[in-house]
Design a protein around this motif. Structure first.
Motif, PDB file in Angstrom:
ATOM      1  N   SER A  22       0.798  -1.232   0.000  1.00 45.86           N
ATOM      2  CA  SER A  22       0.000   0.000   0.000  1.00 45.86           C
ATOM      3  C   SER A  22       0.831   1.282   0.000  1.00 45.86           C
ATOM      4  CB  SER A  22      -0.960   0.002   1.199  1.00 45.86           C
ATOM      5  OG  SER A  22      -0.249  -0.050   2.419  1.00 45.86           O
ATOM      6  N   MET A  30      -4.112   2.809   3.520  1.00 48.39           N
ATOM      7  CA  MET A  30      -3.447   1.956   4.512  1.00 48.39           C
ATOM      8  C   MET A  30      -4.222   1.853   5.826  1.00 48.39           C
ATOM      9  SD  MET A  30       0.458   2.028   5.940  1.00 48.39           S
ATOM     10  CE  MET A  30       0.972   0.753   7.088  1.00 48.39           C
ATOM     11  N   GLY A  33      -6.987  -0.547   5.377  1.00 44.76           N
ATOM     12  CA  GLY A  33      -6.473  -1.906   5.235  1.00 44.76           C
ATOM     13  C   GLY A  33      -6.073  -2.514   6.566  1.00 44.76           C
TER      14      GLY A  33
END
Length: 226
Positions: A22, A30, A33
């Motif tokens: 990422s 990020m 995620g």
């Protein structure tokens, strides 16, 4: 049972790989995620751990860590990626959240949530998704995500196994949450965890979806030899 959910395990590994990439692909994604990693990590841990009682003693308190120490690798990898991206505060938040989730939140939640019915587990799940909207700081949001994953697994374990109707509801919730996140960016803190939970439940149902057993009937064309 954890070995049966191969689709979920594959997505978990794919998510970790995307998270590692990422900083080069999409640095802004990020934090989302990482939150997804905590939600799926909580689901996977509750699924793999067979114990439902409170831990007694330090060695039993961390029995889920001793069971599979390799599970800690994704937390360390996510923190390392945040450091490489130059975000030390996020790396610290990941390490703090992972430490508290593994050493405190999971053992306590295992005891508190063990006796909940499916309806109660669903109510707790919805409450945790909504609470994430007002989480103070990234570490708190990650911990709430981890508890959300545990509650989602409990909700799934209490529900039907391999029912197409439940799969359809999970997919419908996934689409609705994804559309909400696109049309209302302000609702992202709620829509994204809801989408991840629905996707996780859908993958779990897909992994266990099977044909219903057909009872044996006389004259059904089956022969039984003595």
């Amino acid at each position: 049972m954890s070995g049966e959910l191969r689709a979920l395990g594959l997505v978990h590994g794919l998510l970790l790989g995307l998270l590692l990439a990422s900083p080069l692909i999409a640095p802004n994604l990020m934090p989302w995620g990482v939150e997804a990693l905590f939600i799926i990590g909580g689901f996977q841990l509750r699924l793999a751990d067979r114990r439902w009682s409170m831990r007694n003693g330090w060695s039993n308190w961390i029995s889920h860590i001793r069971m599979a120490p390799a599970r800690l690798i994704p937390w360390a990898a996510a923190a390392t990626v945040a450091l490489i991206a130059g975000d030390g505060a996020r790396a610290q938040a990941i390490l703090i959240a992972a430490s508290l989730c593994e050493l405190l939140i999971y053992p306590v939640c295992t005891h508190i949530l063990a006796g909940l019915s499916r309806r109660s587990a669903g109510a707790v799940l919805v409450l945790l998704v909504m609470v994430g909207l007002g989480a103070a700081g990234e570490a708190m949001r990650y911990m709430i995500g981890f508890m959300t994953g545990i509650s989602a697994c409990l909700f799934w374990l209490r529900g039907p196994d391999g029912e197409a109707h439940a799969l359809g509801l999970a997919l419908t919730g996934l689409v609705a949450a994804a559309v909400t996140a696109v049309l209302l960016p302000a609702a992202m803190p709620v829509a994204l965890p809801a989408a991840i939970v629905c996707a996780t439940l859908a993958l779990a149902h897909i992994s266990t979806l099977r044909r219903r057993p057909i009872p044996w009937r006389v004259g059904g064309g089956l022969r039984v030899r003595p």
